[in-house]
Design a protein around this motif. Structure first.
Motif, PDB file in Angstrom:
ATOM      1  N   VAL A   1       9.452   1.011   2.305  1.00  8.89           N
ATOM      2  CA  VAL A   1       9.427   1.233   0.861  1.00  8.89           C
ATOM      3  C   VAL A   1       8.211   0.526   0.277  1.00  8.89           C
ATOM      4  O   VAL A   1       8.050  -0.681   0.450  1.00  8.89           O
ATOM      5  N   ALA A   2       7.361   1.264  -0.412  1.00 14.18           N
ATOM      6  CA  ALA A   2       6.198   0.641  -1.053  1.00 14.18           C
ATOM      7  C   ALA A   2       6.568   0.029  -2.396  1.00 14.18           C
ATOM      8  O   ALA A   2       6.105  -1.051  -2.749  1.00 14.18           O
TER       9      ALA A   2
ATOM     10  N   ILE B   1       0.847  -1.190   0.000  1.00 13.51           N
ATOM     11  CA  ILE B   1       0.000   0.000   0.000  1.00 13.51           C
ATOM     12  C   ILE B   1       0.887   1.246   0.000  1.00 13.51           C
ATOM     13  O   ILE B   1       1.837   1.355   0.787  1.00 13.51           O
ATOM     14  N   LEU B   2       0.572   2.176  -0.866  1.00 15.14           N
ATOM     15  CA  LEU B   2       1.354   3.406  -1.003  1.00 15.14           C
ATOM     16  C   LEU B   2       0.870   4.457  -0.004  1.00 15.14           C
ATOM     17  O   LEU B   2       0.191   5.432  -0.342  1.00 15.14           O
TER      18      LEU B   2
ATOM     19  N   GLY C   1       3.367   7.597   1.327  1.00 20.88           N
ATOM     20  CA  GLY C   1       3.951   6.435   0.686  1.00 20.88           C
ATOM     21  C   GLY C   1       5.331   6.773   0.153  1.00 20.88           C
ATOM     22  O   GLY C   1       5.620   7.927  -0.168  1.00 20.88           O
ATOM     23  N   VAL C   2       6.197   5.772   0.042  1.00 22.03           N
ATOM     24  CA  VAL C   2       7.558   5.979  -0.446  1.00 22.03           C
ATOM     25  C   VAL C   2       7.815   5.108  -1.667  1.00 22.03           C
ATOM     26  O   VAL C   2       7.640   3.888  -1.628  1.00 22.03           O
TER      27      VAL C   2
ATOM     28  N   PHE D   1      17.795  -5.979  -1.562  1.00 28.06           N
ATOM     29  CA  PHE D   1      18.084  -5.141  -0.402  1.00 28.06           C
ATOM     30  C   PHE D   1      17.128  -3.952  -0.377  1.00 28.06           C
ATOM     31  O   PHE D   1      16.558  -3.610   0.664  1.00 28.06           O
ATOM     32  N   THR D   2      16.925  -3.326  -1.527  1.00 25.52           N
ATOM     33  CA  THR D   2      16.044  -2.158  -1.596  1.00 25.52           C
ATOM     34  C   THR D   2      14.633  -2.507  -1.153  1.00 25.52           C
ATOM     35  O   THR D   2      14.026  -1.794  -0.341  1.00 25.52           O
ATOM     36  N   ILE D   3      14.082  -3.592  -1.651  1.00 22.63           N
ATOM     37  CA  ILE D   3      12.699  -3.938  -1.301  1.00 22.63           C
ATOM     38  C   ILE D   3      12.599  -4.546   0.089  1.00 22.63           C
ATOM     39  O   ILE D   3      11.486  -4.769   0.582  1.00 22.63           O
ATOM     40  N   SER D   4      13.738  -4.787   0.742  1.00 20.16           N
ATOM     41  CA  SER D   4      13.721  -5.269   2.122  1.00 20.16           C
ATOM     42  C   SER D   4      13.421  -4.150   3.110  1.00 20.16           C
ATOM     43  O   SER D   4      13.043  -4.425   4.261  1.00 20.16           O
TER      44      SER D   4
END
Length: 311
Positions: A270-271, A7-8, A206-207, A263-266
């Motif tokens: 971060v949406a 969810i954003l 949201g990010v 790593f980024t989506i961990s």
């Protein structure tokens, strides 16, 4: 294979964790973009929707990008969350770099840009309009930027307001409590905004991350500086940071690219991360990586320690 979604923030919109950054569709005459035929652009755009990518981010500054999205995905408008930018020069000629001095955040230019985007994208509304290039709070207030965007939202042409933000102005932007979303540069090798991502999420916004694959995942030939606001050629490169943190020791069979993207989506706040490509095989590879999910918790914890993000 199913792409996860999140969810954003307070928009309430559900977006795929992998988004598409459409700058790579700008064309060779705009900032040296890749040469992409109309047919190839159409194949790529339709395949990304078929693969479950539901967030597309573009900009007036991105050459032919908006027009290609409108042409090839206009008939599928209900299948994706569409984000663009404002403050850009609506008629920047080919070959001219979209730098801060080509941007105008005043009412006339912001409105003209949004109207042009609607036409190019063949839609009656933008889900998200982001103020481009992180202008200061003073510049936003002097230019009545937010008043103009609020008016466009009231007219139904814009649903949510965002900021493509960076240091040094990002903390001010968050404190203003007016933006529904922030687009922030971030990766394992460019982590300067790590804490601010969480600050933005705590505010309810949201990010969306850009640069989440570290522009080549520490490939030696990229040689980019990791300071988001610096062009200092003597600054550390992605490879320098990679080697200093000994991240090769954590790969366990992953490529560097896979490690950095996962790593980024961990990051729990971060949406979505927008990854740009004009190459179908690269798109398919990115879909496969994100479908595998975040890094294992112990690997992520160790990576953050090695990068100096946690003690």
């Amino acid at each position: 294979m199913t792409l996860p979604s999140r969810i954003l923030g307070r928009t309430g919109a559900e977006v795929s964790v992998l988004g598409y950054g459409a700058m790579e569709l700008r064309g060779a005459e705009y900032m040296g973009g890749p040469a992409v035929s109309d047919a190839d652009a159409g194949r790529l755009l339709n395949e990304l929707l078929d693969a479950g990518v539901t967030l597309i981010d573009t900009s007036i500054d991105y050459g032919h990008s908006e027009e290609l999205i409108g042409k090839h995905l206009g008939a599928r408008r209900g299948e994706y969350f569409l984000a663009s930018k404002c403050g850009c020069a609506p008629a920047l000629p080919p070959g001219v770099m979209p730098m801060p001095d080509t941007h105008d955040f005043g009412p006339a230019n912001v409105r003209a840009g949004v109207e042009q985007s609607l036409t190019r994208l063949r839609t009656d509304h933008l889900d998200l309009v982001q103020v481009h290039l992180s202008p200061s709070r003073d510049e936003l207030e002097t230019g009545r930027t937010l008043d103009t965007l609020a008016a466009l939202r009231a007219e139904g042409k814009v649903r949510f307001l965002g900021m493509s933000g960076t240091l040094p102005h990002l903390p001010d932007h968050i404190a203003m409590d007016v933006f529904d979303e922030f687009q922030i540069p971030y990766s394992a090798l460019q982590p300067e905004h790590d804490a601010l991502i969480s600050d933005a999420a705590r505010s309810g916004a949201g990010v969306i991350v850009r640069g989440g694959t570290a522009r080549g995942a520490a490939a030696a030939d990229k040689n980019f500086t990791v300071q988001p606001l610096s062009m200092n050629p003597s600054g550390p490169t992605a490879l320098d940071r990679w080697q200093a943190a000994r991240l090769d020791e954590l790969l366990d069979g992953m490529s560097r690219h896979e490690f950095v993207l996962r790593f980024t989506i961990s990051h729990p706040d971060v949406a979505s991360t927008i990854v740009g490509t004009a190459n179908l095989e690269h798109l398919r590879a990115n879909v496969g990586i994100v479908a595998r999910g975040p890094l294992p918790a112990d690997v992520y914890t160790e990576a953050r320690k090695r990068l100096g993000l946690d003690t």
